[in-house]
Design a protein around this motif. Structure first.
Motif, PDB file in Angstrom:
ATOM      1  N   UNK A  32       0.808  -1.213   0.000  1.00  0.00           N
ATOM      2  CA  UNK A  32       0.000   0.000   0.000  1.00  0.00           C
ATOM      3  C   UNK A  32       0.845   1.267   0.000  1.00  0.00           C
ATOM      4  N   UNK A  33       2.071   1.173   0.464  1.00  0.00           N
ATOM      5  CA  UNK A  33       2.954   2.344   0.392  1.00  0.00           C
ATOM      6  C   UNK A  33       3.238   2.700  -1.064  1.00  0.00           C
ATOM      7  N   UNK A  34       3.260   1.708  -1.951  1.00  0.00           N
ATOM      8  CA  UNK A  34       3.438   1.960  -3.381  1.00  0.00           C
ATOM      9  C   UNK A  34       2.202   2.608  -3.997  1.00  0.00           C
ATOM     10  N   UNK A  35       1.075   2.525  -3.294  1.00  0.00           N
ATOM     11  CA  UNK A  35      -0.167   3.086  -3.778  1.00  0.00           C
ATOM     12  C   UNK A  35      -0.484   4.439  -3.119  1.00  0.00           C
ATOM     13  N   UNK A  36       0.450   4.901  -2.269  1.00  0.00           N
ATOM     14  CA  UNK A  36       0.297   6.227  -1.673  1.00  0.00           C
ATOM     15  C   UNK A  36      -0.017   6.243  -0.184  1.00  0.00           C
ATOM     16  N   UNK A  60       1.159  -3.942  13.419  1.00  0.00           N
ATOM     17  CA  UNK A  60       0.709  -5.158  12.737  1.00  0.00           C
ATOM     18  C   UNK A  60       0.354  -4.857  11.291  1.00  0.00           C
ATOM     19  N   UNK A  61      -0.305  -3.731  11.050  1.00  0.00           N
ATOM     20  CA  UNK A  61      -0.660  -3.343   9.690  1.00  0.00           C
ATOM     21  C   UNK A  61       0.589  -3.007   8.879  1.00  0.00           C
ATOM     22  N   UNK A  62       1.521  -2.299   9.486  1.00  0.00           N
ATOM     23  CA  UNK A  62       2.739  -1.900   8.782  1.00  0.00           C
ATOM     24  C   UNK A  62       3.585  -3.111   8.386  1.00  0.00           C
ATOM     25  N   UNK A  63       3.579  -4.150   9.208  1.00  0.00           N
ATOM     26  CA  UNK A  63       4.348  -5.355   8.912  1.00  0.00           C
ATOM     27  C   UNK A  63       3.710  -6.200   7.822  1.00  0.00           C
ATOM     28  N   UNK A  64       2.446  -5.973   7.558  1.00  0.00           N
ATOM     29  CA  UNK A  64       1.699  -6.703   6.526  1.00  0.00           C
ATOM     30  C   UNK A  64       1.114  -5.653   5.583  1.00  0.00           C
ATOM     31  N   UNK A  65       1.885  -5.200   4.599  1.00  0.00           N
ATOM     32  CA  UNK A  65       1.527  -3.980   3.872  1.00  0.00           C
ATOM     33  C   UNK A  65       0.570  -4.113   2.686  1.00  0.00           C
ATOM     34  N   UNK A  66      -0.175  -5.203   2.593  1.00  0.00           N
ATOM     35  CA  UNK A  66      -1.104  -5.322   1.465  1.00  0.00           C
ATOM     36  C   UNK A  66      -2.527  -5.528   1.955  1.00  0.00           C
ATOM     37  N   UNK A  67      -3.479  -5.225   1.104  1.00  0.00           N
ATOM     38  CA  UNK A  67      -4.892  -5.468   1.438  1.00  0.00           C
ATOM     39  C   UNK A  67      -5.103  -6.952   1.714  1.00  0.00           C
ATOM     40  N   UNK A  68      -4.519  -7.807   0.898  1.00  0.00           N
ATOM     41  CA  UNK A  68      -4.691  -9.252   1.080  1.00  0.00           C
ATOM     42  C   UNK A  68      -4.222  -9.687   2.473  1.00  0.00           C
ATOM     43  N   UNK A  69      -3.105  -9.152   2.931  1.00  0.00           N
ATOM     44  CA  UNK A  69      -2.606  -9.495   4.261  1.00  0.00           C
ATOM     45  C   UNK A  69      -3.489  -8.914   5.354  1.00  0.00           C
ATOM     46  N   UNK A  70      -4.049  -7.749   5.120  1.00  0.00           N
ATOM     47  CA  UNK A  70      -4.949  -7.146   6.105  1.00  0.00           C
ATOM     48  C   UNK A  70      -6.240  -7.934   6.215  1.00  0.00           C
ATOM     49  N   UNK A  71      -6.701  -8.491   5.115  1.00  0.00           N
ATOM     50  CA  UNK A  71      -7.893  -9.344   5.155  1.00  0.00           C
ATOM     51  C   UNK A  71      -7.629 -10.546   6.061  1.00  0.00           C
ATOM     52  N   UNK A  72      -6.467 -11.155   5.925  1.00  0.00           N
ATOM     53  CA  UNK A  72      -6.105 -12.282   6.781  1.00  0.00           C
ATOM     54  C   UNK A  72      -6.029 -11.852   8.237  1.00  0.00           C
TER      55      UNK A  72
END
Length: 76
Positions: A32-36, A60-72
């Motif tokens: 998500x950092x690549x998306x702004x 926890x969110x910063x260590x898992x930086x994608x939407x897919x990881x946040x869903x998990x």
């Protein structure tokens, strides 16, 4: 009180809102950092989700930086 479940659609919509994008523009498996997404917006999302029933830490969110990881992370 818990709001809507933390589905990929909800997470994508919330991310899109803070990034001023449409949900379709948010890529699930791209950092998500690549998306702004920056730390302030990350904090905004964590606070929003915690206020609606999640128990998530910004680290926890910063260590898992994608939407897919946040869903998990949030979907459990």
């Amino acid at each position: 009180m818990t709001d809507a479940p933390f589905t990929s659609e909800r997470i994508r919509a919330d991310v899109a809102e803070v990034l001023f994008l449409t949900p379709e523009e948010v890529v699930d498996d791209q950092p998500l950092s690549d998306q702004g997404l920056d730390s302030i917006r990350l904090m905004t999302l964590a606070e929003r989700w915690n206020a609606t029933g999640a128990e998530v830490d910004i680290l926890d969110l910063a260590e898992r930086p994608t939407v897919a990881q946040w869903v998990e992370l949030l979907g459990h």
